[in-house]
Design a protein around this motif. Structure first.
Motif, PDB file in Angstrom:
ATOM      1  N   VAL A  20       0.827  -1.202   0.000  1.00 24.29           N
ATOM      2  CA  VAL A  20       0.000   0.000   0.000  1.00 24.29           C
ATOM      3  C   VAL A  20       0.861   1.253   0.000  1.00 24.29           C
ATOM      4  O   VAL A  20       2.052   1.213   0.331  1.00 24.29           O
ATOM      5  N   SER A  21       0.223   2.371  -0.366  1.00 21.87           N
ATOM      6  CA  SER A  21       0.870   3.681  -0.294  1.00 21.87           C
ATOM      7  C   SER A  21      -0.170   4.719   0.100  1.00 21.87           C
ATOM      8  O   SER A  21      -1.342   4.614  -0.279  1.00 21.87           O
ATOM      9  N   HIS A  22       0.250   5.702   0.874  1.00 27.81           N
ATOM     10  CA  HIS A  22      -0.594   6.854   1.191  1.00 27.81           C
ATOM     11  C   HIS A  22      -0.092   8.015   0.343  1.00 27.81           C
ATOM     12  O   HIS A  22       1.008   8.529   0.567  1.00 27.81           O
ATOM     13  N   LEU A  23      -0.897   8.420  -0.646  1.00 26.17           N
ATOM     14  CA  LEU A  23      -0.452   9.376  -1.653  1.00 26.17           C
ATOM     15  C   LEU A  23      -1.334  10.616  -1.660  1.00 26.17           C
ATOM     16  O   LEU A  23      -2.508  10.574  -1.242  1.00 26.17           O
ATOM     17  N   ASN A  24      -0.767  11.703  -2.147  1.00 17.08           N
ATOM     18  CA  ASN A  24      -1.565  12.912  -2.334  1.00 17.08           C
ATOM     19  C   ASN A  24      -2.658  12.633  -3.366  1.00 17.08           C
ATOM     20  O   ASN A  24      -2.391  12.096  -4.441  1.00 17.08           O
ATOM     21  N   ARG A  25      -3.868  13.011  -3.010  1.00 17.42           N
ATOM     22  CA  ARG A  25      -5.013  12.708  -3.868  1.00 17.42           C
ATOM     23  C   ARG A  25      -4.834  13.289  -5.274  1.00 17.42           C
ATOM     24  O   ARG A  25      -5.157  12.649  -6.280  1.00 17.42           O
ATOM     25  N   GLU A  41      -8.972   3.864  -0.966  1.00 19.99           N
ATOM     26  CA  GLU A  41      -9.886   4.312   0.082  1.00 19.99           C
ATOM     27  C   GLU A  41      -9.304   5.578   0.695  1.00 19.99           C
ATOM     28  O   GLU A  41      -8.126   5.904   0.493  1.00 19.99           O
ATOM     29  N   ASP A  42     -10.140   6.305   1.426  1.00 22.82           N
ATOM     30  CA  ASP A  42      -9.654   7.520   2.070  1.00 22.82           C
ATOM     31  C   ASP A  42      -8.567   7.174   3.082  1.00 22.82           C
ATOM     32  O   ASP A  42      -8.660   6.178   3.807  1.00 22.82           O
ATOM     33  N   GLU A  58      -6.524   7.695   6.493  1.00 23.47           N
ATOM     34  CA  GLU A  58      -6.789   8.221   7.833  1.00 23.47           C
ATOM     35  C   GLU A  58      -5.791   9.302   8.221  1.00 23.47           C
ATOM     36  O   GLU A  58      -5.960   9.973   9.245  1.00 23.47           O
ATOM     37  N   ARG A  59      -4.779   9.516   7.405  1.00 27.91           N
ATOM     38  CA  ARG A  59      -3.725  10.465   7.756  1.00 27.91           C
ATOM     39  C   ARG A  59      -4.077  11.904   7.399  1.00 27.91           C
ATOM     40  O   ARG A  59      -3.640  12.831   8.063  1.00 27.91           O
ATOM     41  N   SER A  60      -4.840  12.070   6.313  1.00 28.80           N
ATOM     42  CA  SER A  60      -5.194  13.428   5.891  1.00 28.80           C
ATOM     43  C   SER A  60      -6.307  13.361   4.849  1.00 28.80           C
ATOM     44  O   SER A  60      -6.318  12.443   4.014  1.00 28.80           O
ATOM     45  N   PRO A  61      -7.223  14.341   4.860  1.00 30.20           N
ATOM     46  CA  PRO A  61      -8.264  14.384   3.821  1.00 30.20           C
ATOM     47  C   PRO A  61      -7.683  14.577   2.424  1.00 30.20           C
ATOM     48  O   PRO A  61      -8.341  14.253   1.428  1.00 30.20           O
ATOM     49  N   ASP A  62      -6.480  15.117   2.364  1.00 28.16           N
ATOM     50  CA  ASP A  62      -5.851  15.362   1.064  1.00 28.16           C
ATOM     51  C   ASP A  62      -5.099  14.141   0.539  1.00 28.16           C
ATOM     52  O   ASP A  62      -4.481  14.204  -0.528  1.00 28.16           O
ATOM     53  N   MET A  63      -5.162  13.044   1.291  1.00 29.88           N
ATOM     54  CA  MET A  63      -4.433  11.844   0.886  1.00 29.88           C
ATOM     55  C   MET A  63      -5.399  10.701   0.616  1.00 29.88           C
ATOM     56  O   MET A  63      -6.534  10.692   1.102  1.00 29.88           O
ATOM     57  N   ILE A  64      -4.919   9.743  -0.152  1.00 29.29           N
ATOM     58  CA  ILE A  64      -5.707   8.564  -0.483  1.00 29.29           C
ATOM     59  C   ILE A  64      -4.836   7.332  -0.264  1.00 29.29           C
ATOM     60  O   ILE A  64      -3.629   7.351  -0.544  1.00 29.29           O
TER      61      ILE A  64
END
Length: 518
Positions: free
Chosen positions: A334-339, A361-362, A364-370
């Motif tokens: 997985v990766s948490h990336l800027n939307r 999915e959204d 949990e770290r930031s609304p601007d991330m996916i």
């Protein structure tokens, strides 16, 4: 002669070597050359450390051997008025045991002591890994078989390697329970263990010394012996261990978990010389292994090399080895990336990335991330380390240029988090939390004016000091350390070792904990 079954002992009697007297004199001269070289370095070390700390630091064993072999140490007597009394109180034991492998460091140490030590010199080979523990179908040549064969040949040849007895002792059971099983358990818990540190603390400077005490020296009430090992490390004063002269070969990091009291009966002759000098002196001792390559990796992994015409990386060999003991459990990568980097304005995934994505999915770290679940799965969390480049195929686009690296492991979800770029911020940490503390020198730790750390044996990128130490801002009350600068590749399960920055003395060993999430 050397076929040693599980937990048995073979003792090879002294082999008398008929050497010309000129050859014997040559070997003694080489031993004297070693003493003079080491003494010169020791004097310089004393001078440097005294200027920084106003304290005297000496390698007493080295100085006693210099005295015995008529090597002048008067220069040190002039600067340390108490040294003469200290040396009078320090006695060389009647017997020496040298821990042997077939490498040049240990065989040189044994040859050296054979020439310059005023007492009996014995060799001990420790068989720590054997066929009884080999559940692998890969049947490569075992390193201990080759080691013993090479040592046997050295014993028979005309050279300076002239020990009175050569013992072969199995520590397979101790190694399995004290080193290998905890090693596997750490991997299962998502950590990156270091079995070399455990081997030193549990086997080489623990089980071996107990064996010497209880078997070889059972009739010696005083247990009066010296254990000599071919590690690159300085032992000065009563028991302190310090970074070796050859910083690139230094092994003080690996020795940091050993009970400090054990070092009172240990000497490291290679602490003051460089590896290239060890090779040259070994050549002068007529040791046929003087050109032998350094051993790298873990012995029990090297035993399991796959027979192949193709060159196989050590990482692949290690992964194959672990699969014999730990069940591979695939999971999400997985990766948490800027939307904005992965979706268009209508929240549709960009075409160049879509083929690699399983779902999103959204975050949990930031609304601007996916949070992105890639189609590529990891092969098992234990096969990856933090900071390691992943070889699975992941997207390349205008927003994603470069290699992908492991930034985090989530054991509960069995997820491997990856980021793009070797300098990504998530690969770096400035605070390290630790546990399982062993203090080597409490007084030194409390009184040190400046401390530093290592979280692996070598930090080749460090150029700010000649000891490759990582400078810190603070050693904190909550069992954590704040580094002066962020560092990459800090893995739970590895060891954080605290040093005195000015002297290079090991002060404390600890184990790195899982990162504390905000």
């Amino acid at each position: 002669m050397f076929n040693c079954s599980l937990r048995t002992l073979r003792t090879v009697p002294h082999i008398t070597k008929c050497l010309y007297s000129t050859k014997q004199n040559s070997y003694l001269e080489t031993g004297i050359d070693f003493l003079k070289l080491s003494l010169a370095r020791s004097i310089q070390t004393h001078r440097d450390l005294y200027s920084k700390t106003n304290k005297h630091y000496h390698d007493y064993t080295l100085l006693k051997l210099c005295q015995h072999n008529n090597v002048d140490i008067n220069e040190l007597f002039k600067v340390d008025a108490e040294l003469s009394n200290k040396l009078n109180d320090y006695k060389l034991p009647k017997k020496v045991y040298v821990g042997l492998s077939s490498g040049i460091d240990s065989t040189f140490s044994a040859a050296l002591l054979s020439q310059i030590y005023p007492g009996e010199v014995h060799g001990i080979y420790m068989q720590n890994w054997g066929k009884q523990q080999d559940s692998s179908i890969r049947d490569g040549k075992k390193c201990y078989d080759q080691d013993i064969k090479e040592l046997n040949l050295l014993l028979k040849k005309d050279n300076a390697f002239d020990v009175k007895q050569f013992h072969v002792k199995s520590f397979e059971k101790e190694y399995w329970t004290s080193v290998f099983e905890p090693f596997l358990e750490d991997f299962k818990n998502g950590e990156t263990p270091n079995p070399d540190i455990s081997c030193n603390s549990m086997i080489k400077f623990n089980a071996l010394m107990k064996y010497i005490d209880e078997v070889l020296e059972k009739d010696n009430k005083d247990k009066d012996y010296l254990l000599v090992m071919g590690h690159y490390c300085k032992r000065m004063n009563k028991q302190g261990i310090f970074i070796a002269e050859d910083v690139g070969k230094d092994q003080s990091y690996y020795l940091s978990k050993v009970d400090p009291l054990a070092f009172q009966k240990v000497w490291f002759p290679l602490g003051h010389i460089f590896k290239k000098e060890c090779r040259q002196l070994s050549k002068e001792f007529d040791l046929s292994n003087y050109t032998k390559k350094d051993s790298v990796g873990i012995c029990f992994v090297e035993n399991e090399r796959v027979k192949s015409k193709d060159k196989i990386s050590r990482t692949r060999i290690f992964t194959q080895f672990l699969s014999d003991y730990i069940q591979d459990q695939e999971g999400h990568m997985v990766s948490h990336l800027n939307r904005k980097d992965i979706t268009k304005e209508d929240n549709v995934i960009k075409p160049l990335v879509a083929n690699f994505v399983q779902k999103t999915e959204d975050s949990e770290r930031s609304p601007d991330m996916i949070k992105v679940y890639w189609k590529a799965n990891h092969k098992g969390l234990h096969t990856y380390t933090l900071g390691q480049r992943v070889k699975e195929v992941l997207p390349q686009s205008d927003e994603f240029v470069g290699k992908w690296y492991v930034s985090r492991k989530d054991l509960e979800k069995n997820e491997l988090e990856v980021v793009i770029g070797r300098d990504h911020v998530d690969l770096y940490d400035q605070i390290i939390h630790f546990k399982d503390i062993l203090v080597q020198d409490l007084q030194g730790l409390e009184n040190s004016t400046k401390i530093a750390v290592k979280f692996r044996s070598l930090h080749l990128g460090v150029t700010s000091n000649d000891k490759q130490l990582i400078e810190i801002d603070s050693l904190n009350q909550n069992n954590s350390v704040t580094l002066k600068h962020k560092q990459k590749g800090i893995n739970p399960g590895q060891y954080l070792v605290v040093y005195d920055f000015n002297t290079g003395q090991v002060l404390m060993n600890s184990k790195i904990k899982q990162k504390v999430e905000p």
